[in-house]
Design a protein around this motif. Structure first.
Motif, PDB file in Angstrom:
ATOM      1  N   LYS A 225       0.821  -1.206   0.000  1.00  0.00           N
ATOM      2  CA  LYS A 225       0.000   0.000   0.000  1.00  0.00           C
ATOM      3  C   LYS A 225       0.857   1.259   0.000  1.00  0.00           C
ATOM      4  O   LYS A 225       0.552   2.241  -0.704  1.00  0.00           O
ATOM      5  N   ASN A 226       1.937   1.224   0.739  1.00  0.00           N
ATOM      6  CA  ASN A 226       2.801   2.394   0.846  1.00  0.00           C
ATOM      7  C   ASN A 226       3.405   2.802  -0.501  1.00  0.00           C
ATOM      8  O   ASN A 226       3.597   3.989  -0.765  1.00  0.00           O
ATOM      9  N   VAL A 227       3.704   1.816  -1.336  1.00  0.00           N
ATOM     10  CA  VAL A 227       4.382   2.127  -2.605  1.00  0.00           C
ATOM     11  C   VAL A 227       3.420   2.233  -3.786  1.00  0.00           C
ATOM     12  O   VAL A 227       3.846   2.589  -4.891  1.00  0.00           O
ATOM     13  N   THR A 228       2.132   1.938  -3.564  1.00  0.00           N
ATOM     14  CA  THR A 228       1.198   1.941  -4.694  1.00  0.00           C
ATOM     15  C   THR A 228      -0.056   2.789  -4.500  1.00  0.00           C
ATOM     16  O   THR A 228      -0.718   3.133  -5.482  1.00  0.00           O
ATOM     17  N   GLU A 229      -0.396   3.122  -3.255  1.00  0.00           N
ATOM     18  CA  GLU A 229      -1.694   3.749  -3.000  1.00  0.00           C
ATOM     19  C   GLU A 229      -1.921   5.021  -3.822  1.00  0.00           C
ATOM     20  O   GLU A 229      -2.972   5.183  -4.471  1.00  0.00           O
ATOM     21  N   LYS A 230      -0.959   5.917  -3.826  1.00  0.00           N
ATOM     22  CA  LYS A 230      -1.124   7.182  -4.527  1.00  0.00           C
ATOM     23  C   LYS A 230      -1.372   6.966  -6.017  1.00  0.00           C
ATOM     24  O   LYS A 230      -2.278   7.570  -6.609  1.00  0.00           O
ATOM     25  N   LYS A 231      -0.573   6.088  -6.623  1.00  0.00           N
ATOM     26  CA  LYS A 231      -0.702   5.831  -8.061  1.00  0.00           C
ATOM     27  C   LYS A 231      -2.008   5.091  -8.378  1.00  0.00           C
ATOM     28  O   LYS A 231      -2.644   5.358  -9.408  1.00  0.00           O
ATOM     29  N   LEU A 232      -2.416   4.170  -7.509  1.00  0.00           N
ATOM     30  CA  LEU A 232      -3.676   3.447  -7.733  1.00  0.00           C
ATOM     31  C   LEU A 232      -4.864   4.402  -7.710  1.00  0.00           C
ATOM     32  O   LEU A 232      -5.812   4.252  -8.488  1.00  0.00           O
ATOM     33  N   ARG A 233      -4.798   5.388  -6.847  1.00  0.00           N
ATOM     34  CA  ARG A 233      -5.892   6.372  -6.784  1.00  0.00           C
ATOM     35  C   ARG A 233      -5.897   7.257  -8.039  1.00  0.00           C
ATOM     36  O   ARG A 233      -6.968   7.639  -8.535  1.00  0.00           O
ATOM     37  N   ILE A 234      -4.713   7.553  -8.552  1.00  0.00           N
ATOM     38  CA  ILE A 234      -4.632   8.372  -9.769  1.00  0.00           C
ATOM     39  C   ILE A 234      -5.275   7.644 -10.940  1.00  0.00           C
ATOM     40  O   ILE A 234      -6.078   8.225 -11.690  1.00  0.00           O
ATOM     41  N   ILE A 235      -4.945   6.353 -11.135  1.00  0.00           N
ATOM     42  CA  ILE A 235      -5.501   5.658 -12.295  1.00  0.00           C
ATOM     43  C   ILE A 235      -7.013   5.447 -12.138  1.00  0.00           C
ATOM     44  O   ILE A 235      -7.738   5.409 -13.142  1.00  0.00           O
ATOM     45  N   ARG A 236      -7.486   5.339 -10.912  1.00  0.00           N
ATOM     46  CA  ARG A 236      -8.939   5.238 -10.718  1.00  0.00           C
ATOM     47  C   ARG A 236      -9.639   6.541 -11.098  1.00  0.00           C
ATOM     48  O   ARG A 236     -10.726   6.530 -11.677  1.00  0.00           O
ATOM     49  N   GLU A 237      -9.010   7.643 -10.819  1.00  0.00           N
ATOM     50  CA  GLU A 237      -9.576   8.936 -11.192  1.00  0.00           C
ATOM     51  C   GLU A 237      -9.549   9.117 -12.711  1.00  0.00           C
ATOM     52  O   GLU A 237     -10.522   9.619 -13.307  1.00  0.00           O
ATOM     53  N   ILE A 238      -8.460   8.693 -13.346  1.00  0.00           N
ATOM     54  CA  ILE A 238      -8.380   8.788 -14.805  1.00  0.00           C
ATOM     55  C   ILE A 238      -9.442   7.906 -15.451  1.00  0.00           C
ATOM     56  O   ILE A 238     -10.118   8.319 -16.402  1.00  0.00           O
ATOM     57  N   ALA A 239      -9.588   6.687 -14.932  1.00  0.00           N
ATOM     58  CA  ALA A 239     -10.598   5.774 -15.479  1.00  0.00           C
ATOM     59  C   ALA A 239     -11.993   6.383 -15.377  1.00  0.00           C
ATOM     60  O   ALA A 239     -12.801   6.285 -16.310  1.00  0.00           O
ATOM     61  N   LYS A 240     -12.256   7.039 -14.276  1.00  0.00           N
ATOM     62  CA  LYS A 240     -13.554   7.688 -14.084  1.00  0.00           C
ATOM     63  C   LYS A 240     -13.750   8.809 -15.102  1.00  0.00           C
ATOM     64  O   LYS A 240     -14.816   8.934 -15.718  1.00  0.00           O
ATOM     65  N   GLN A 241     -12.719   9.615 -15.289  1.00  0.00           N
ATOM     66  CA  GLN A 241     -12.800  10.718 -16.246  1.00  0.00           C
ATOM     67  C   GLN A 241     -12.959  10.219 -17.683  1.00  0.00           C
ATOM     68  O   GLN A 241     -13.647  10.850 -18.495  1.00  0.00           O
ATOM     69  N   GLU A 242     -12.334   9.085 -17.995  1.00  0.00           N
ATOM     70  CA  GLU A 242     -12.379   8.526 -19.348  1.00  0.00           C
ATOM     71  C   GLU A 242     -13.607   7.631 -19.553  1.00  0.00           C
ATOM     72  O   GLU A 242     -13.821   7.126 -20.666  1.00  0.00           O
ATOM     73  N   ASN A 243     -14.374   7.415 -18.490  1.00  0.00           N
ATOM     74  CA  ASN A 243     -15.526   6.514 -18.536  1.00  0.00           C
ATOM     75  C   ASN A 243     -15.101   5.117 -18.977  1.00  0.00           C
ATOM     76  O   ASN A 243     -15.712   4.476 -19.835  1.00  0.00           O
ATOM     77  N   MET A 244     -14.015   4.643 -18.380  1.00  0.00           N
ATOM     78  CA  MET A 244     -13.447   3.337 -18.704  1.00  0.00           C
ATOM     79  C   MET A 244     -13.263   2.537 -17.424  1.00  0.00           C
ATOM     80  O   MET A 244     -13.131   3.098 -16.331  1.00  0.00           O
ATOM     81  N   THR A 245     -13.251   1.215 -17.565  1.00  0.00           N
ATOM     82  CA  THR A 245     -12.870   0.378 -16.443  1.00  0.00           C
ATOM     83  C   THR A 245     -11.346   0.429 -16.293  1.00  0.00           C
ATOM     84  O   THR A 245     -10.635   0.868 -17.198  1.00  0.00           O
ATOM     85  N   ILE A 246     -10.853  -0.032 -15.156  1.00  0.00           N
ATOM     86  CA  ILE A 246      -9.414  -0.089 -14.948  1.00  0.00           C
ATOM     87  C   ILE A 246      -8.766  -0.964 -16.020  1.00  0.00           C
ATOM     88  O   ILE A 246      -7.708  -0.631 -16.565  1.00  0.00           O
ATOM     89  N   ALA A 247      -9.396  -2.082 -16.333  1.00  0.00           N
ATOM     90  CA  ALA A 247      -8.848  -2.984 -17.347  1.00  0.00           C
ATOM     91  C   ALA A 247      -8.802  -2.305 -18.714  1.00  0.00           C
ATOM     92  O   ALA A 247      -7.803  -2.398 -19.435  1.00  0.00           O
TER      93      ALA A 247
END
Length: 320
Positions: A225-247
């Motif tokens: 979590k310490n090494v990935t949390e920030k980046k995981l939250r960023i890609i979730r926000e991008i996916a939301k903006q792009e109307n795409m799933t993470i996959a």
């Protein structure tokens, strides 16, 4: 599905990785190694969906044997493009010793796969090549001349190890990791150089072994979590903006890069294959230029630290 024919049999834009068919693999895999019946169903789903490229290795448990039995059951390999991998882990060998090791490996692979030839014979570890560059290049040339392999390939982790192979021009295919967190291959110019050399580029770890699907809000592994949390939250926000799933986001980011030949995606269930096939359909979701730029600028991560944490998590899970 888009296919390429530059390197022999048709090579599909999606490759089926078969490590899951030979062993328990992946941090997001809760089902373990599938049964033989399910493995066949996975392979059937891939071939029915237009996949022509299969990826395996001697070190993938009994994956080669599963594939060999499957080929026999279906009456042969047909026009499938099959890649398997080998290694030369011993050090201090002379040329004859290197050839003996490689020939033993190809003989074992061909026996397990129940084939007379593999389309691509791929060195599984770049440090082996750096130890024996001329010996491996010569042996690959011999195997190709004898009709035992179609072409030679190299699997890498760090792109800098490509300097010697690119100089010698002895590999037709390179397999490398690349993802929304791992930009090294293209950032350092190697993707463009491989494309210029007409070298097939096969990308693995698009989902970082399933890391992208972990929820940072429920992740219990503190080190990961310490090494990935920030980046995981960023890609979730991008996916939301792009109307795409993470996959969809992860696939589109790599799939549409110039120079990428194919993406290796594994599966333990036929349903997963069918879902993955949708990412390569003509109407598949496409990442916007702005979204791609944002990933380029913000999502590059500390891959060595992430892999260290993933490895610890995987080992912990095995001991549990």
């Amino acid at each position: 599905m888009k296919t390429y024919t530059d390197w022999g049999n048709p090579f599909s834009h999606m490759s089926l990785g078969t490590v899951q068919l030979g062993m328990d693999y992946g941090i997001a895999n809760n089902d373990g190694q599938p049964s033989l019946e399910r493995s066949y169903a996975v392979l059937d789903a891939a071939l029915k969906g237009g996949v022509t490229a299969l990826d395996t290795a001697r070190s993938y448990g009994n994956s080669e044997n599963v594939l060999g039995d499957y080929f026999r059951a279906r009456g042969g390999k047909g026009n499938i493009f099959l890649t398997t991998k080998y290694g030369v882990p011993e050090r201090g060998l002379d040329k004859a010793g290197v050839k003996i090791v490689i020939r033993k490996c190809i003989e074992q692979s061909l026996e397990a796969l129940q084939l007379d030839k593999v389309d691509c014979y791929m060195l599984h570890s770049a440090p082996d090549f750096l130890e024996y560059p001329e010996e491996i290049a010569e042996t690959m040339g011999d195997l190709k001349s004898e009709g035992l392999i179609g072409c030679a390939g190299l699997s890498i982790y760090e792109p800098e190890v490509l300097e010697k192979p690119l100089e010698m021009g002895c590999f037709s295919m390179v397999q490398a990791p690349m993802s929304m967190f791992d930009h090294a291959l293209w950032e350092r110019g190697y993707l463009a150089r491989l494309q210029k050399a007409n070298t097939a580029v096969i990308i693995r770890s698009v989902f970082l072994q399933g890391l992208f699907f972990l929820d940072p809000d429920t992740m219990e592994d503190c080190a990961l979590k310490n090494v990935t949390e920030k980046k995981l939250r960023i890609i979730r926000e991008i996916a939301k903006q792009e109307n795409m799933t993470i996959a969809e986001l992860a696939i589109s980011y790599i799939r549409d890069m110039p120079g990428v030949t194919s993406l290796v995606l594994g599966a333990e269930k036929p349903e997963q294959v069918e879902m993955n096939l949708k990412y390569f359909a003509p109407d598949a979701a496409t990442l916007s230029a702005a979204g791609r730029k944002y990933i380029d600028e913000t999502c590059s991560a500390n891959i060595p630290e992430i892999m260290k944490a993933l490895s610890a998590r995987y080992d912990k899970g095995k001991k549990a």
